[in-house]
Design a protein around this motif. Sequence first.
Motif, PDB file in Angstrom:
ATOM      1  N   VAL A   1     -75.024 -28.313  22.290  1.00 36.04           N
ATOM      2  CA  VAL A   1     -74.239 -29.228  21.464  1.00 36.04           C
ATOM      3  C   VAL A   1     -73.905 -30.444  22.321  1.00 36.04           C
ATOM      4  CG1 VAL A   1     -72.260 -29.451  19.920  1.00 36.04           C
ATOM      5  CG2 VAL A   1     -73.237 -27.200  20.358  1.00 36.04           C
TER       6      VAL A   1
ATOM      7  N   ASN B   1     -66.834 -25.824  16.537  1.00 32.56           N
ATOM      8  CA  ASN B   1     -66.758 -25.786  15.073  1.00 32.56           C
ATOM      9  C   ASN B   1     -68.070 -26.208  14.434  1.00 32.56           C
ATOM     10  OD1 ASN B   1     -64.069 -24.920  15.014  1.00 32.56           O
ATOM     11  ND2 ASN B   1     -63.284 -27.013  15.152  1.00 32.56           N
ATOM     12  N   GLU B   2     -68.753 -27.184  15.041  1.00 34.96           N
ATOM     13  CA  GLU B   2     -70.053 -27.597  14.517  1.00 34.96           C
ATOM     14  C   GLU B   2     -71.075 -26.475  14.655  1.00 34.96           C
ATOM     15  OE1 GLU B   2     -72.856 -30.419  12.917  1.00 34.96           O
ATOM     16  OE2 GLU B   2     -70.658 -30.314  12.966  1.00 34.96           O
TER      17      GLU B   2
ATOM     18  N   ASN C   1     -77.338 -34.852   7.650  1.00 36.26           N
ATOM     19  CA  ASN C   1     -77.090 -33.764   8.594  1.00 36.26           C
ATOM     20  C   ASN C   1     -78.167 -33.800   9.666  1.00 36.26           C
ATOM     21  OD1 ASN C   1     -76.186 -31.480   9.884  1.00 36.26           O
ATOM     22  ND2 ASN C   1     -76.864 -30.046   8.310  1.00 36.26           N
TER      23      ASN C   1
ATOM     24  N   ARG D   1     -69.345 -37.848  16.817  1.00 36.72           N
ATOM     25  CA  ARG D   1     -69.684 -36.605  16.126  1.00 36.72           C
ATOM     26  C   ARG D   1     -70.544 -35.724  17.025  1.00 36.72           C
ATOM     27  NH1 ARG D   1     -74.047 -38.572  11.537  1.00 36.72           N
ATOM     28  NH2 ARG D   1     -75.609 -39.427  12.943  1.00 36.72           N
TER      29      ARG D   1
ATOM     30  N   SER E   1     -78.297 -32.571  12.615  1.00 39.00           N
ATOM     31  CA  SER E   1     -78.504 -31.328  13.361  1.00 39.00           C
ATOM     32  C   SER E   1     -79.562 -30.455  12.711  1.00 39.00           C
ATOM     33  CB  SER E   1     -77.187 -30.560  13.479  1.00 39.00           C
ATOM     34  OG  SER E   1     -76.226 -31.302  14.208  1.00 39.00           O
TER      35      SER E   1
ATOM     36  N   LYS F   1     -70.399 -23.854  12.048  1.00 38.02           N
ATOM     37  CA  LYS F   1     -70.764 -24.325  10.713  1.00 38.02           C
ATOM     38  C   LYS F   1     -72.256 -24.128  10.447  1.00 38.02           C
ATOM     39  CE  LYS F   1     -70.994 -28.699   9.923  1.00 38.02           C
ATOM     40  NZ  LYS F   1     -70.631 -30.132   9.748  1.00 38.02           N
ATOM     41  N   HIS F   2     -73.080 -24.172  11.503  1.00 35.55           N
ATOM     42  CA  HIS F   2     -74.519 -24.003  11.342  1.00 35.55           C
ATOM     43  C   HIS F   2     -74.960 -22.561  11.543  1.00 35.55           C
ATOM     44  CE1 HIS F   2     -74.487 -28.397  11.700  1.00 35.55           C
ATOM     45  NE2 HIS F   2     -75.671 -28.369  11.165  1.00 35.55           N
TER      46      HIS F   2
ATOM     47  N   GLU G   1     -64.433 -29.345  18.795  1.00 34.57           N
ATOM     48  CA  GLU G   1     -65.283 -29.905  17.739  1.00 34.57           C
ATOM     49  C   GLU G   1     -66.728 -29.433  17.878  1.00 34.57           C
ATOM     50  OE1 GLU G   1     -63.152 -31.492  19.493  1.00 34.57           O
ATOM     51  OE2 GLU G   1     -61.728 -32.489  18.150  1.00 34.57           O
ATOM     52  N   ARG G   2     -67.198 -29.281  19.112  1.00 37.30           N
ATOM     53  CA  ARG G   2     -68.558 -28.771  19.322  1.00 37.30           C
ATOM     54  C   ARG G   2     -68.681 -27.330  18.827  1.00 37.30           C
ATOM     55  NH1 ARG G   2     -71.026 -31.881  24.130  1.00 37.30           N
ATOM     56  NH2 ARG G   2     -69.393 -33.327  24.780  1.00 37.30           N
TER      57      ARG G   2
END
Length: 455
Positions: A300, A415-416, A280, A306, A282, A419-420, A412-413
């Motif tokens: 992001v 959602n990332e 991970n 990814r 990030s 997620k964090h 996608e950015r």
Amino acid sequence: MAKAKSAYVCNDCGSDHPRWQGQCNACHAWNTLTEVRLSAAKTSRSNDRYSGYAGSADSKVQTLNEIDLSELPRFASGYSELDRVLGGGIVPGSAILIGGSPGAGKSTLLLQVMCQLSQQMGALYVTGEESLQQVAMRANRLSLPTDKLKMLSETSVEQLCLIAEKERPAIMVIDSIQVMHMADVQSAPGSVAQVRESAAYLTRFAKQNNVAIFMVGHVTKDGSLAGPKVLEHCIDCSVLLDGNTDSRYRTMRSHKNRFGAVNELGVFAMTGTGLKEVANPSAIFLSRGEEQAPGSVVMVIWEGTRPLLVELQALVDHSQLGNPRRIAVGLDQNRLAMLLAVLHRHGGLMMSDQDVYANVVGGVKVTETSADLALLLAMVSSFRDHTLPRELVVFGEVGLSGEIRPVNNGLERLNEAAKHGFTRAIVPKGNAPRQPIEGLEVIAVSKLADALDAI
């Protein structure tokens, strides 16, 4: 005895010139021509030397629809980050060039990979810079399996290829290409002619014998691979392992890949037992302090296939000089100057008497334009001494007329970021999601003034 001929090769583009001159006619670079001595090759050997360069010795004409489209079978290296950078794994018969600064971990990573792969296939490690005892000591220090990896200490390309034909390995490592030499080339090892001919010979050997070859390459002071530019043209994949001496993290990025996407990013951590994968990335780039300071914001960026969350910091301070300083680390300095002009024209903030410093935390180099909006908001935050929310994430491209342009892979950015644990995002209006994302408030802006009002 035949008279030796000379040619002058450009180190940047690889073009040949009959005599030395200050500027290359092809790429217009200055002081890049290097003399190459050409030996008079025998006619009987010339056909054998260059035949089958692409892996097929017979020259057969085929139509495009007759070519077999079955995908080349890849095999995993045992490290998912390396497989990601290579496009999904190692392709048999490919020539891969891996470069990096001294101490980055090139030999360590390849030794780990070879020791793991030797347990299931034939592997040959050719060392020209270190002795076999030094390599064995490193392998024992890293607690690697050493019972099946075959080692060879050789610098002659012809000799090591003869040995490889008898051993028939599935994968080879050449450490390094700068110390290899060929008997037909009348130049010292490491010269332009030796590096070019040795790489071409090894690439031809890899394709004819279906052997994957890793070549270790040195880098120059400016960070580019040493040797002629044709060295990067003849190989299939060029990978650069980068890392600061004061950081334990190493980033691997592909600059050329015939079997996958370029600009893929892999992250490793240097430990006492070798290079370890960072699953991970990030998380390591978001290791912020407990208190949020002005001029800090999370953005992001998109690396290969990814998203990656990194922290961007900006410092705006009154300049004591007549010409204020503009320094960007990890960003394009010309783009920083352009964004300051956009901020003055369309944001109403003048920083012509201010020193501006911008830095991407973690040593990441950002090359895409999605960092424009985050950089502007970080500068405004530092200029106004206003702290941005800790849970805020920003991305977007800023145009010269003050508009906020959308970027690719916006969903996608987001959602990332969700997620964090980020709960608020400022994004271009074109990247606003059609369906709401749970736990994330998305603020869509179309102009710079709207983004400034949102903070």
